[in-house]
Design a protein around this motif. Sequence first.
Motif, short mmCIF file in Angstrom:
data_model
loop_
_atom_site.label_atom_id
_atom_site.label_comp_id
_atom_site.label_asym_id
_atom_site.label_seq_id
_atom_site.Cartn_x
_atom_site.Cartn_y
_atom_site.Cartn_z
N PRO A 84 -0.68 -24.82 3.32
CA PRO A 84 -1.51 -26.02 3.13
C PRO A 84 -2.99 -25.83 3.39
N GLU A 85 -3.40 -24.69 3.95
CA GLU A 85 -4.80 -24.54 4.36
C GLU A 85 -5.71 -24.26 3.16
N ALA A 86 -6.93 -24.75 3.25
CA ALA A 86 -7.91 -24.61 2.17
C ALA A 86 -8.47 -23.19 2.14
N PRO A 87 -8.90 -22.74 0.97
CA PRO A 87 -9.58 -21.44 0.90
C PRO A 87 -10.75 -21.38 1.87
N GLY A 88 -10.91 -20.24 2.49
CA GLY A 88 -11.94 -20.06 3.50
C GLY A 88 -11.44 -20.20 4.92
N THR A 89 -10.22 -20.72 5.10
CA THR A 89 -9.63 -20.88 6.43
C THR A 89 -9.08 -19.54 6.94
N ILE A 90 -9.24 -19.30 8.23
CA ILE A 90 -8.62 -18.15 8.89
C ILE A 90 -7.37 -18.64 9.61
N PHE A 98 -0.96 -10.64 12.61
CA PHE A 98 -1.70 -10.66 11.36
C PHE A 98 -2.76 -11.76 11.38
N LEU A 99 -3.89 -11.49 10.76
CA LEU A 99 -4.92 -12.48 10.49
C LEU A 99 -5.01 -12.63 8.98
N PHE A 100 -4.96 -13.87 8.49
CA PHE A 100 -5.04 -14.15 7.06
C PHE A 100 -6.33 -14.91 6.77
N ALA A 123 -2.58 -20.76 21.55
CA ALA A 123 -2.58 -21.28 20.19
C ALA A 123 -3.53 -22.46 20.15
N GLY A 124 -4.10 -22.69 18.98
CA GLY A 124 -5.03 -23.80 18.85
C GLY A 124 -5.78 -23.74 17.54
N ALA A 125 -6.61 -24.75 17.32
CA ALA A 125 -7.45 -24.82 16.13
C ALA A 125 -8.90 -24.94 16.57
N HIS A 126 -9.75 -24.08 16.06
CA HIS A 126 -11.16 -24.06 16.42
C HIS A 126 -11.99 -23.81 15.17
N THR A 127 -13.29 -23.77 15.35
CA THR A 127 -14.18 -23.32 14.28
C THR A 127 -15.01 -22.15 14.82
N VAL A 128 -15.52 -21.35 13.90
CA VAL A 128 -16.44 -20.27 14.28
C VAL A 128 -17.78 -20.93 14.60
N THR A 129 -18.20 -20.83 15.86
CA THR A 129 -19.44 -21.49 16.29
C THR A 129 -20.62 -20.54 16.36
N ALA A 130 -20.38 -19.24 16.32
CA ALA A 130 -21.47 -18.27 16.34
C ALA A 130 -20.93 -16.93 15.85
N VAL A 208 -17.08 -14.84 5.96
CA VAL A 208 -16.93 -16.20 6.51
C VAL A 208 -18.21 -16.64 7.21
N PRO A 209 -18.59 -17.90 7.04
CA PRO A 209 -19.79 -18.43 7.70
C PRO A 209 -19.46 -19.10 9.03
N VAL A 210 -20.49 -19.41 9.80
CA VAL A 210 -20.33 -20.29 10.96
C VAL A 210 -19.79 -21.63 10.45
N GLY A 211 -18.84 -22.21 11.17
CA GLY A 211 -18.19 -23.44 10.75
C GLY A 211 -16.81 -23.21 10.14
N THR A 212 -16.44 -21.94 9.91
CA THR A 212 -15.12 -21.64 9.36
C THR A 212 -14.02 -22.15 10.30
N ARG A 213 -13.01 -22.77 9.73
CA ARG A 213 -11.86 -23.26 10.50
C ARG A 213 -10.93 -22.09 10.82
N VAL A 214 -10.48 -22.01 12.08
CA VAL A 214 -9.59 -20.95 12.54
C VAL A 214 -8.37 -21.58 13.19
#
Length: 217
Positions: A84-90, A98-100, A123-130, A208-214
């Motif tokens: 279900p995750e959008a393109p650009g998501t890690i 594995f990292l996808f 486990a959790g959901a974060h964004t790339v902040t830097a 991937v840019p800053v703000g990427t969902r992980v």
Amino acid sequence: MKSLVTVAALCAFAFAGTAEAGQGFSVPRPPAVLSPDLASPWLRQTEPGGRPTVSRKRTTVRARAAPPPIARQFLPTMVRYSGPEAPGTIVIDTNRRFLFLVLDGGKAKRYGVGVGRPGFSWAGAHTVTAKAEWPTWTPPEEMRQREPHLPVSMEGGLDNPLGARALYLGDTLYRIHGSNQPWTIGQAVSSGCIRMRNEDVVDLYDRVPVGTRVIVM
């Protein structure tokens, strides 16, 4: 700490393990990865009378033990993705190591990673902040209490445990980063960070840019 059971269930999507035609692509190398011993191809000598000359003999490089090989499944490859995750998501599967990186067209780029050892998994959901190139490593105080031999700080470089690149996750102490021990990829060995081969983290960093969902499962 594996709090995202629901996320794990949603992400039980099929990352097909079978490599497609993308397998075997060229992986870009990070800058400055050669040992200083290899910087000068010719050995400088001195002629009688003190005038320097250049020998046509190659420099002698100190022999180093070859690191253990990395299992083939942990090398980068392209796989099918139907989640279900959008393109650009890690998406990081800590159980399978594995990292996808989700791409367009029902595909994902898969990398092998090292993950937190027992007691340090999460486990959790974060964004790339830097993001940082050849980052400085400053071990947290609690880590230095566990391992008093660690330095207070270490500048970026080939011997730095953070490797060539780092992606910082939320306001946590966790990062996706490179490694000076690539043979540990595929193992549970870290203090919670996600480690990659240097050439792989450079590739991911550039994509991937800053703000990427992980999402870490």
